[in-house]
Design an enzyme around this catalytic site. Structure first.
Site, PDB file in Angstrom:
ATOM      1  N   ASP A  59     -14.215   1.119  13.310  1.00  0.00           N
ATOM      2  CA  ASP A  59     -15.189   0.546  14.258  1.00  0.00           C
ATOM      3  C   ASP A  59     -14.558   0.064  15.555  1.00  0.00           C
ATOM      4  O   ASP A  59     -15.287  -0.319  16.477  1.00  0.00           O
ATOM      5  CB  ASP A  59     -15.922  -0.630  13.574  1.00  0.00           C
ATOM      6  CG  ASP A  59     -16.771  -0.145  12.415  1.00  0.00           C
ATOM      7  OD1 ASP A  59     -16.642  -0.696  11.299  1.00  0.00           O
ATOM      8  OD2 ASP A  59     -17.530   0.822  12.603  1.00  0.00           O
ATOM      9  N   HIS A 114      -9.159  -4.290   7.004  1.00  0.00           N
ATOM     10  CA  HIS A 114      -9.895  -3.402   6.089  1.00  0.00           C
ATOM     11  C   HIS A 114      -9.529  -3.770   4.659  1.00  0.00           C
ATOM     12  O   HIS A 114      -8.398  -4.119   4.368  1.00  0.00           O
ATOM     13  CB  HIS A 114      -9.522  -1.933   6.349  1.00  0.00           C
ATOM     14  CG  HIS A 114     -10.512  -0.969   5.810  1.00  0.00           C
ATOM     15  ND1 HIS A 114     -10.510  -0.578   4.499  1.00  0.00           N
ATOM     16  CD2 HIS A 114     -11.573  -0.360   6.384  1.00  0.00           C
ATOM     17  CE1 HIS A 114     -11.500   0.269   4.296  1.00  0.00           C
ATOM     18  NE2 HIS A 114     -12.173   0.420   5.418  1.00  0.00           N
TER      19      HIS A 114
HETATM   20  C1  SDX Z   1     -16.105  -0.823   7.618  1.00  0.00           C
HETATM   21  O1  SDX Z   1     -14.915  -0.564   2.836  1.00  0.00           O
HETATM   22  C2  SDX Z   1     -14.976   0.422   3.714  1.00  0.00           C
HETATM   23  O2  SDX Z   1     -14.471   1.513   3.500  1.00  0.00           O
HETATM   24  C3  SDX Z   1     -15.749   0.102   4.970  1.00  0.00           C
HETATM   25  C4  SDX Z   1     -15.697   1.141   6.083  1.00  0.00           C
HETATM   26  C5  SDX Z   1     -16.427   2.423   5.705  1.00  0.00           C
HETATM   27  O3  SDX Z   1     -16.114   3.468   6.276  1.00  0.00           O
HETATM   28  O4  SDX Z   1     -17.408   2.331   4.885  1.00  0.00           O
HETATM   29  O5  SDX Z   1     -14.352   1.442   6.391  1.00  0.00           O
HETATM   30  C6  SDX Z   1     -16.382   0.616   7.348  1.00  0.00           C
HETATM   31  O6  SDX Z   1     -16.842  -1.660   7.208  1.00  0.00           O
HETATM   32  C7  SDX Z   1     -14.819  -1.201   8.334  1.00  0.00           C
HETATM   33  C8  SDX Z   1     -14.620  -2.732   8.488  1.00  0.00           C
HETATM   34  C9  SDX Z   1     -15.464  -3.243   9.646  1.00  0.00           C
HETATM   35  N1  SDX Z   1     -15.453  -4.720   9.686  1.00  0.00           N
HETATM   36  C10 SDX Z   1     -14.796  -5.381  10.664  1.00  0.00           C
HETATM   37  O7  SDX Z   1     -14.105  -4.853  11.533  1.00  0.00           O
HETATM   38  C11 SDX Z   1     -14.994  -6.894  10.622  1.00  0.00           C
HETATM   39  C12 SDX Z   1     -13.657  -7.611  10.850  1.00  0.00           C
HETATM   40  N2  SDX Z   1     -12.818  -7.420   9.673  1.00  0.00           N
HETATM   41  C13 SDX Z   1     -12.846  -8.404   8.656  1.00  0.00           C
HETATM   42  O8  SDX Z   1     -13.882  -9.299   8.590  1.00  0.00           O
HETATM   43  C14 SDX Z   1     -12.169  -8.004   7.332  1.00  0.00           C
HETATM   44  O9  SDX Z   1     -10.958  -7.460   7.680  1.00  0.00           O
HETATM   45  C15 SDX Z   1     -12.915  -7.062   6.400  1.00  0.00           C
HETATM   46  C16 SDX Z   1     -14.290  -7.544   6.128  1.00  0.00           C
HETATM   47  C17 SDX Z   1     -12.957  -5.686   6.975  1.00  0.00           C
HETATM   48  C18 SDX Z   1     -12.123  -7.016   5.084  1.00  0.00           C
HETATM   49  O10 SDX Z   1     -12.220  -8.251   4.509  1.00  0.00           O
HETATM   50  P1  SDX Z   1     -11.361  -8.668   3.186  1.00  0.00           P
HETATM   51  O11 SDX Z   1     -10.731  -7.468   2.574  1.00  0.00           O
HETATM   52  O12 SDX Z   1     -12.235  -9.515   2.344  1.00  0.00           O
HETATM   53  O13 SDX Z   1     -10.169  -9.495   3.788  1.00  0.00           O
HETATM   54  P2  SDX Z   1     -10.191 -11.074   3.983  1.00  0.00           P
HETATM   55  O14 SDX Z   1     -11.403 -11.502   4.757  1.00  0.00           O
HETATM   56  O15 SDX Z   1      -9.929 -11.724   2.654  1.00  0.00           O
HETATM   57  O16 SDX Z   1      -8.927 -11.270   4.943  1.00  0.00           O
HETATM   58  C19 SDX Z   1      -7.593 -11.377   4.417  1.00  0.00           C
HETATM   59  C20 SDX Z   1      -6.843 -12.232   5.462  1.00  0.00           C
HETATM   60  C21 SDX Z   1      -7.530 -13.578   5.726  1.00  0.00           C
HETATM   61  O17 SDX Z   1      -6.547 -14.471   6.182  1.00  0.00           O
HETATM   62  P3  SDX Z   1      -5.848 -15.504   5.080  1.00  0.00           P
HETATM   63  O18 SDX Z   1      -6.976 -16.203   4.351  1.00  0.00           O
HETATM   64  O19 SDX Z   1      -5.020 -14.618   4.166  1.00  0.00           O
HETATM   65  O20 SDX Z   1      -5.017 -16.426   5.935  1.00  0.00           O
HETATM   66  O21 SDX Z   1      -6.849 -11.553   6.731  1.00  0.00           O
HETATM   67  C22 SDX Z   1      -7.576 -12.327   7.671  1.00  0.00           C
HETATM   68  C23 SDX Z   1      -8.434 -13.276   6.884  1.00  0.00           C
HETATM   69  O22 SDX Z   1      -8.732 -14.446   7.647  1.00  0.00           O
HETATM   70  N3  SDX Z   1      -8.411 -11.369   8.439  1.00  0.00           N
HETATM   71  C24 SDX Z   1      -8.650 -11.452   9.748  1.00  0.00           C
HETATM   72  C25 SDX Z   1      -9.431 -10.325  10.051  1.00  0.00           C
HETATM   73  N4  SDX Z   1      -9.642  -9.607   8.948  1.00  0.00           N
HETATM   74  C26 SDX Z   1      -9.019 -10.261   7.950  1.00  0.00           C
HETATM   75  N5  SDX Z   1      -8.266 -12.363  10.693  1.00  0.00           N
HETATM   76  C27 SDX Z   1      -8.704 -12.116  11.949  1.00  0.00           C
HETATM   77  N6  SDX Z   1      -9.463 -11.063  12.328  1.00  0.00           N
HETATM   78  C28 SDX Z   1      -9.846 -10.149  11.399  1.00  0.00           C
HETATM   79  N7  SDX Z   1     -10.597  -9.110  11.754  1.00  0.00           N
END
Ligand code: SDX
Length: 435
Positions: free
Chosen positions: A363, A306
């Site tokens: 989710d 998140h």
């Molecule tokens: C919602 O914003 C809100 O409030 C949203 C929400 C709401 O109520 O409105 O809470 C609802 O959208 C919840 C989120 C649902 N999405 C998912 O579950 C999709 C999976 N999660 C990710 O794609 C990610 O965690 C996000 C999109 C939620 C957040 O993305 P960020 O903040 O841009 O984080 P990032 O992609 O830069 O990740 C940081 C690191 C990375 O690794 P490094 O580059 O540091 O090595 O964490 C890793 C990412 O690769 N990472 C994950 C991961 N999420 C982040 N690795 C594996 N699996 C994951 N799910």
């Protein structure tokens, strides 16, 4: 809040800016005059460090896993309140009196009947249209059926009418599109039911059979938990579109479109697809954790991570607990629940996830309950829409009531070509020989 100051030093120039302190102690640099004074803009990929507004609707503390609607903790609301009362709280800023709540519920009930031509329009949508596409089209189309909800400068009364209209119509739209998709006779709203029960009977009702109170309660709690979440992607889209004085229908439709994405609300559908994939693969979830950590593998652990929560998402904790209760009360055993719990247990012991503070989000478990309630997977994100609608409406109302509202218009830093000349067609070099 005291107007503390901060200094931004650029070369031999120093620019003093105000520090704004919120009621929960958050602090922000107010850079509203920075470009005019210094020629500088700020850059913030994904806006992780940038506040777009002052708001009094919802407070999150991502480090502590705190979520409050109008100052009331989500845990209390989930336990003691119900969705329509929470919708009133978000939109009006305070819990309603009995009379206010009854009036609110009646106004929504009156607006829970789709116009017949509207139903015909939905019936003409391609059978393969994803329910989120149908909701997006339908929400914009409502502006044609209810022009009074359209003015660029709505009065307080017009805003209130459009808000209760959308709360009634969205419930009816989702249920109606479901019944059109499965070829069932459409059911009308019944004011004898509360909001969640009415939605459920419109969607799944057969004859006059009552709605199981356990099912209605589970649904109502899920809707509360999705109510609002400060300036997330879809809410920011509603505000951005609303800031141009586009009408409420088009502003909310932009929120629906943003929520559809699998990184946002579409994740609840992606989680169940992921869990089903793991189950079909034999249920060995540890292999999938390794894939999620492998940068060369596009697989992501959907429902994890998140932008704001760097601790447990308080909503996920409540939904996880509700999974056991609801599934056992419904006599449903879904093997993917055990897979989900196993994934969570392993991830919380794994350095990759803990170093990045990746916890289950709202989710991760919600789809397991939706499925147990009989809701098809591609209707999971529309359920998120139904829950989040009061939050979008509250944020749009707050925006439109703000006398200082300005159209949202971010700046950029240009990184493209400079000093190019127009070259006639006949003498342009082929792309491979580019400049
Ligand atoms: C919602 O914003 C809100 O409030 C949203 C929400 C709401 O109520 O409105 O809470 C609802 O959208 C919840 C989120 C649902 N999405 C998912 O579950 C999709 C999976 N999660 C990710 O794609 C990610 O965690 C996000 C999109 C939620 C957040 O993305 P960020 O903040 O841009 O984080 P990032 O992609 O830069 O990740 C940081 C690191 C990375 O690794 P490094 O580059 O540091 O090595 O964490 C890793 C990412 O690769 N990472 C994950 C991961 N999420 C982040 N690795 C594996 N699996 C994951 N799910």
């Amino acid at each position: 809040m005291g107007a503390d100051k901060a200094k931004i030093v650029v070369g031999d120039q120093t620019y003093e800016v105000d520090i704004v302190t919120g009621t929960e102690g958050e602090k922000a640099l107010d850079i509203g005059s920075l470009r005019g004074r210094s020629g500088l803009v700020t850059l913030d990929n994904g806006f992780g460090n940038t506040g777009s507004c002052r708001s009094s609707v919802t407070f999150l503390n991502g480090e502590k896993g705190v979520l409050k609607y109008r100052g009331i903790p989500i845990e209390e609301l989930a336990q003691k309140s119900h969705f329509l009362e929470v919708a009133f709280l978000l939109i009006e800023g305070a819990l309603p009196s009995r009379e206010e709540l009854d009036d609110f519920a009646q106004r929504i009930a009156k607006n829970s009947h789709l116009p017949e031509p509207f139903k015909k329009m939905m019936a003409s949508f391609p059978q393969k249209m994803h329910p989120m596409g149908a909701l997006s089209c339908g929400t914009v189309a409502l502006s044609a059926f209810f022009p009074e909800g359209n003015p660029p400068d709505p009065s307080a009364e017009q805003r209130a009418k459009a808000i209760t209209l959308l709360l009634g119509q969205m419930k009816a739209m989702i249920a109606t599109y479901y019944r059109l998709r499965v070829g069932k006779e459409l059911r009308d709203s019944d004011p004898g039911f509360d909001y969640s029960s009415d939605f459920f009977q419109m969607m799944f009702g057969e004859g006059d059979r009552d709605v199981d109170p356990e099912v209605a309660k589970a649904l109502d709690t899920l809707l509360i938990l999705h109510g609002d979440h400060e300036q997330n992607c879809s809410t920011s889209s509603v505000r951005m579109v609303g800031s141009g004085k586009a009408n409420l229908f088009s502003s909310v439709a932009s929120g629906i479109n943003a929520l559809w994405g699998p990184l946002h609300g579409g994740a609840n559908e992606a989680v169940i697809d992921m869990l089903d994939e793991i189950l079909a693969d034999g249920g060995g979830y540890k292999k999938f954790l390794a894939k999620a950590k492998d940068k060369s593998d596009p697989f992501r652990l959907m429902g994890f991570g998140h932008r704001v929560y760097k601790n447990f998402d308080p909503r996920a904790k409540i939904i996880k607990g509700a999974c056991d209760t609801v599934l056992s009360k419904l006599g449903v055993h879904d093997p993917v629940l055990d897979i989900a719990k196993g994934l969570e247990e392993e991830a919380l012991k794994d350095d990759y996830f803990m170093e990045r503070k990746l916890y289950p989000n709202v989710d991760f478990y919600s789809g397991i309950i939706y499925r147990a309630l009989g809701i098809p997977t591609d209707f999971f994100t529309p359920m998120f829409v139904l829950g989040r609608l009061p939050g979008w409406l509250a944020q749009w109302k707050e925006l439109r009531e703000d006398p200082k509202m300005r159209i949202g218009r971010p700046r950029q830093i240009y990184m493209g070509k400079t000093d190019e000349a127009y070259v006639e067609m006949g003498v342009r070099p082929p792309k491979s020989e580019g400049p």
